[in-house]
Design a protein around this motif. Structure first.
Motif, PDB file in Angstrom:
ATOM      1  N   ASP A  95       0.821  -1.203   0.000  1.00 35.92           N
ATOM      2  CA  ASP A  95       0.000   0.000   0.000  1.00 35.92           C
ATOM      3  C   ASP A  95       0.863   1.265   0.000  1.00 35.92           C
ATOM      4  OD1 ASP A  95      -2.584  -0.892  -0.271  1.00 35.92           O
ATOM      5  OD2 ASP A  95      -3.065  -0.787   1.863  1.00 35.92           O
ATOM      6  N   GLU A  96       1.993   1.251   0.720  1.00 37.15           N
ATOM      7  CA  GLU A  96       2.894   2.402   0.724  1.00 37.15           C
ATOM      8  C   GLU A  96       3.321   2.741  -0.704  1.00 37.15           C
ATOM      9  OE1 GLU A  96       4.278   4.502   3.154  1.00 37.15           O
ATOM     10  OE2 GLU A  96       2.654   3.678   4.365  1.00 37.15           O
ATOM     11  N   LEU A  97       3.704   1.726  -1.453  1.00 38.80           N
ATOM     12  CA  LEU A  97       4.114   1.942  -2.842  1.00 38.80           C
ATOM     13  C   LEU A  97       2.948   2.408  -3.702  1.00 38.80           C
ATOM     14  CD1 LEU A  97       6.410  -1.174  -3.303  1.00 38.80           C
ATOM     15  CD2 LEU A  97       7.120   1.217  -3.097  1.00 38.80           C
ATOM     16  N   TYR A  98       1.796   1.786  -3.498  1.00 38.54           N
ATOM     17  CA  TYR A  98       0.610   2.153  -4.274  1.00 38.54           C
ATOM     18  C   TYR A  98       0.188   3.597  -3.996  1.00 38.54           C
ATOM     19  CZ  TYR A  98      -4.276   2.355  -5.737  1.00 38.54           C
ATOM     20  OH  TYR A  98      -5.469   2.727  -6.293  1.00 38.54           O
ATOM     21  N   LEU A  99       0.173   3.981  -2.734  1.00 38.94           N
ATOM     22  CA  LEU A  99      -0.240   5.341  -2.378  1.00 38.94           C
ATOM     23  C   LEU A  99       0.749   6.379  -2.899  1.00 38.94           C
ATOM     24  CD1 LEU A  99      -1.545   4.693   1.244  1.00 38.94           C
ATOM     25  CD2 LEU A  99      -2.888   4.890  -0.863  1.00 38.94           C
ATOM     26  N   ALA A 100       2.032   6.057  -2.879  1.00 34.53           N
ATOM     27  CA  ALA A 100       3.040   6.962  -3.438  1.00 34.53           C
ATOM     28  C   ALA A 100       2.841   7.084  -4.951  1.00 34.53           C
ATOM     29  CB  ALA A 100       4.441   6.471  -3.115  1.00 34.53           C
ATOM     30  N   TRP A 101       2.595   5.961  -5.609  1.00 37.56           N
ATOM     31  CA  TRP A 101       2.343   5.985  -7.051  1.00 37.56           C
ATOM     32  C   TRP A 101       1.094   6.807  -7.360  1.00 37.56           C
ATOM     33  CZ3 TRP A 101      -2.010   4.160  -9.561  1.00 37.56           C
ATOM     34  CH2 TRP A 101      -1.960   4.187 -10.949  1.00 37.56           C
ATOM     35  N   TRP A 102       0.046   6.602  -6.560  1.00 39.55           N
ATOM     36  CA  TRP A 102      -1.215   7.328  -6.782  1.00 39.55           C
ATOM     37  C   TRP A 102      -0.993   8.836  -6.652  1.00 39.55           C
ATOM     38  CZ3 TRP A 102      -5.916   5.787  -8.468  1.00 39.55           C
ATOM     39  CH2 TRP A 102      -6.935   6.733  -8.405  1.00 39.55           C
ATOM     40  N   ALA A 103      -0.289   9.240  -5.612  1.00 39.58           N
ATOM     41  CA  ALA A 103      -0.036  10.662  -5.387  1.00 39.58           C
ATOM     42  C   ALA A 103       0.769  11.257  -6.543  1.00 39.58           C
ATOM     43  CB  ALA A 103       0.695  10.864  -4.060  1.00 39.58           C
ATOM     44  N   GLU A 104       1.801  10.551  -6.989  1.00 38.82           N
ATOM     45  CA  GLU A 104       2.622  11.050  -8.097  1.00 38.82           C
ATOM     46  C   GLU A 104       1.816  11.117  -9.391  1.00 38.82           C
ATOM     47  OE1 GLU A 104       5.579  12.695 -10.235  1.00 38.82           O
ATOM     48  OE2 GLU A 104       5.454  12.491  -8.065  1.00 38.82           O
ATOM     49  N   THR A 105       1.026  10.107  -9.670  1.00 39.44           N
ATOM     50  CA  THR A 105       0.185  10.099 -10.865  1.00 39.44           C
ATOM     51  C   THR A 105      -0.816  11.245 -10.826  1.00 39.44           C
ATOM     52  OG1 THR A 105       0.423   7.704 -11.061  1.00 39.44           O
ATOM     53  CG2 THR A 105      -1.410   8.691 -12.239  1.00 39.44           C
ATOM     54  N   SER A 106      -1.391  11.496  -9.662  1.00 40.03           N
ATOM     55  CA  SER A 106      -2.340  12.598  -9.509  1.00 40.03           C
ATOM     56  C   SER A 106      -1.669  13.942  -9.729  1.00 40.03           C
ATOM     57  CB  SER A 106      -2.987  12.567  -8.120  1.00 40.03           C
ATOM     58  OG  SER A 106      -3.766  11.414  -7.973  1.00 40.03           O
ATOM     59  N   ARG A 107      -0.448  14.101  -9.195  1.00 36.57           N
ATOM     60  CA  ARG A 107       0.290  15.354  -9.386  1.00 36.57           C
ATOM     61  C   ARG A 107       0.613  15.572 -10.869  1.00 36.57           C
ATOM     62  NH1 ARG A 107       2.143  14.469  -4.125  1.00 36.57           N
ATOM     63  NH2 ARG A 107       3.756  12.981  -4.668  1.00 36.57           N
ATOM     64  N   GLN A 108       1.045  14.515 -11.542  1.00 33.87           N
ATOM     65  CA  GLN A 108       1.361  14.635 -12.966  1.00 33.87           C
ATOM     66  C   GLN A 108       0.120  14.973 -13.782  1.00 33.87           C
ATOM     67  OE1 GLN A 108       3.286  10.983 -14.071  1.00 33.87           O
ATOM     68  NE2 GLN A 108       5.184  11.504 -13.016  1.00 33.87           N
ATOM     69  N   SER A 109      -0.984  14.322 -13.454  1.00 24.74           N
ATOM     70  CA  SER A 109      -2.237  14.590 -14.161  1.00 24.74           C
ATOM     71  C   SER A 109      -2.686  16.027 -13.941  1.00 24.74           C
ATOM     72  CB  SER A 109      -3.316  13.617 -13.684  1.00 24.74           C
ATOM     73  OG  SER A 109      -4.540  13.881 -14.318  1.00 24.74           O
ATOM     74  N   ALA A 110      -2.570  16.495 -12.711  1.00 21.75           N
ATOM     75  CA  ALA A 110      -2.960  17.868 -12.405  1.00 21.75           C
ATOM     76  C   ALA A 110      -2.058  18.858 -13.129  1.00 21.75           C
ATOM     77  CB  ALA A 110      -2.924  18.112 -10.899  1.00 21.75           C
ATOM     78  N   ALA A 111      -0.779  18.550 -13.216  1.00 19.93           N
ATOM     79  CA  ALA A 111       0.159  19.441 -13.896  1.00 19.93           C
ATOM     80  C   ALA A 111      -0.170  19.535 -15.391  1.00 19.93           C
ATOM     81  CB  ALA A 111       1.588  18.957 -13.698  1.00 19.93           C
ATOM     82  N   GLN A 112      -0.583  18.416 -15.958  1.00 22.26           N
ATOM     83  CA  GLN A 112      -0.937  18.414 -17.375  1.00 22.26           C
ATOM     84  C   GLN A 112      -2.226  19.160 -17.653  1.00 22.26           C
ATOM     85  OE1 GLN A 112      -0.999  14.274 -18.427  1.00 22.26           O
ATOM     86  NE2 GLN A 112       1.220  14.140 -18.601  1.00 22.26           N
ATOM     87  N   THR A 113      -3.134  19.144 -16.706  1.00 22.32           N
ATOM     88  CA  THR A 113      -4.438  19.800 -16.912  1.00 22.32           C
ATOM     89  C   THR A 113      -4.499  21.182 -16.281  1.00 22.32           C
ATOM     90  OG1 THR A 113      -5.394  18.761 -14.939  1.00 22.32           O
ATOM     91  CG2 THR A 113      -5.660  17.592 -17.044  1.00 22.32           C
ATOM     92  N   GLY A 114      -3.453  21.568 -15.567  1.00 25.13           N
ATOM     93  CA  GLY A 114      -3.426  22.886 -14.953  1.00 25.13           C
ATOM     94  C   GLY A 114      -4.133  22.956 -13.618  1.00 25.13           C
ATOM     95  N   GLY A 115      -4.512  21.800 -13.047  1.00 25.85           N
ATOM     96  CA  GLY A 115      -5.188  21.778 -11.740  1.00 25.85           C
ATOM     97  C   GLY A 115      -4.200  21.642 -10.614  1.00 25.85           C
ATOM     98  N   GLU A 116      -4.732  21.554  -9.402  1.00 31.74           N
ATOM     99  CA  GLU A 116      -3.891  21.374  -8.219  1.00 31.74           C
ATOM    100  C   GLU A 116      -4.304  20.103  -7.519  1.00 31.74           C
ATOM    101  OE1 GLU A 116      -3.608  24.597  -5.525  1.00 31.74           O
ATOM    102  OE2 GLU A 116      -3.470  26.085  -7.100  1.00 31.74           O
ATOM    103  N   VAL A 117      -3.360  19.423  -6.920  1.00 30.96           N
ATOM    104  CA  VAL A 117      -3.621  18.227  -6.150  1.00 30.96           C
ATOM    105  C   VAL A 117      -2.931  18.381  -4.803  1.00 30.96           C
ATOM    106  CG1 VAL A 117      -3.256  15.741  -5.985  1.00 30.96           C
ATOM    107  CG2 VAL A 117      -3.792  16.762  -8.184  1.00 30.96           C
ATOM    108  N   GLY A 118      -3.679  18.124  -3.733  1.00 26.69           N
ATOM    109  CA  GLY A 118      -3.110  18.218  -2.397  1.00 26.69           C
ATOM    110  C   GLY A 118      -2.302  16.984  -2.054  1.00 26.69           C
ATOM    111  N   GLU A 119      -1.708  16.994  -0.899  1.00 25.69           N
ATOM    112  CA  GLU A 119      -0.964  15.845  -0.411  1.00 25.69           C
ATOM    113  C   GLU A 119      -1.950  14.808   0.073  1.00 25.69           C
ATOM    114  OE1 GLU A 119       2.374  15.503  -0.589  1.00 25.69           O
ATOM    115  OE2 GLU A 119       2.336  17.385  -1.685  1.00 25.69           O
ATOM    116  N   GLY A 120      -2.269  13.794  -0.747  1.00 19.30           N
ATOM    117  CA  GLY A 120      -3.312  12.840  -0.401  1.00 19.30           C
ATOM    118  C   GLY A 120      -2.832  11.588   0.270  1.00 19.30           C
ATOM    119  N   ALA A 121      -1.680  11.073  -0.062  1.00 22.36           N
ATOM    120  CA  ALA A 121      -1.284   9.788   0.466  1.00 22.36           C
ATOM    121  C   ALA A 121      -0.646   9.984   1.746  1.00 22.36           C
ATOM    122  CB  ALA A 121      -0.334   9.079  -0.497  1.00 22.36           C
TER     123      ALA A 121
END
Length: 110
Positions: free
Chosen positions: A84-110
């Motif tokens: 889960d530690e690895l999955y949550l880190a991956w999820w957070a990074e994927t969310s940050r990258q997605s937000a950067a591509q779309t111009g949105g913001e993502v908080g510290e979720g994991a």
């Protein structure tokens, strides 16, 4: 696949974008299977203005799974925690990258 001949191409294209599939060692397939079986039992933290973020698989669910499948609950909980530690880190990074591509913001979720 018989119903939708294009499904093979769609799945292949999707997998190509995700990189190589994980090859799980035979000795740890049982915990890999448990993680996948239990992933739908995880809670999701509402994202407010951003996307929802996953939480860890609940301990009570892990214990019930261990009892039902006659495996060591403490060992299973430890291994799933690390997965889960690895999955949550991956999820957070994927969310940050997605937000950067779309111009949105993502908080510290994991």
């Amino acid at each position: 696949m018989d119903e939708d001949p294009d499904a093979v191409a769609i799945v292949a294209a999707r997998r190509a974008g995700l990189g190589e599939a994980v090859e799980v060692e035979p000795w740890c397939r049982w915990v890999w299977r448990a993680w996948h079986d239990l992933t739908d039992d995880r809670h999701w933290r509402p994202g407010g203005l951003g996307p929802a973020t996953p939480c860890r698989i609940p301990w009570s669910v892990v214990t019930a799974y261990a009892d039902r499948n006659a495996v060591d609950a403490d060992l299973l909980r430890t291994l799933l925690h690390h997965m889960d530690e690895l999955y949550l880190a991956w999820w957070a990074e994927t969310s940050r990258q997605s937000a950067a591509q779309t111009g949105g913001e993502v908080g510290e979720g994991a």
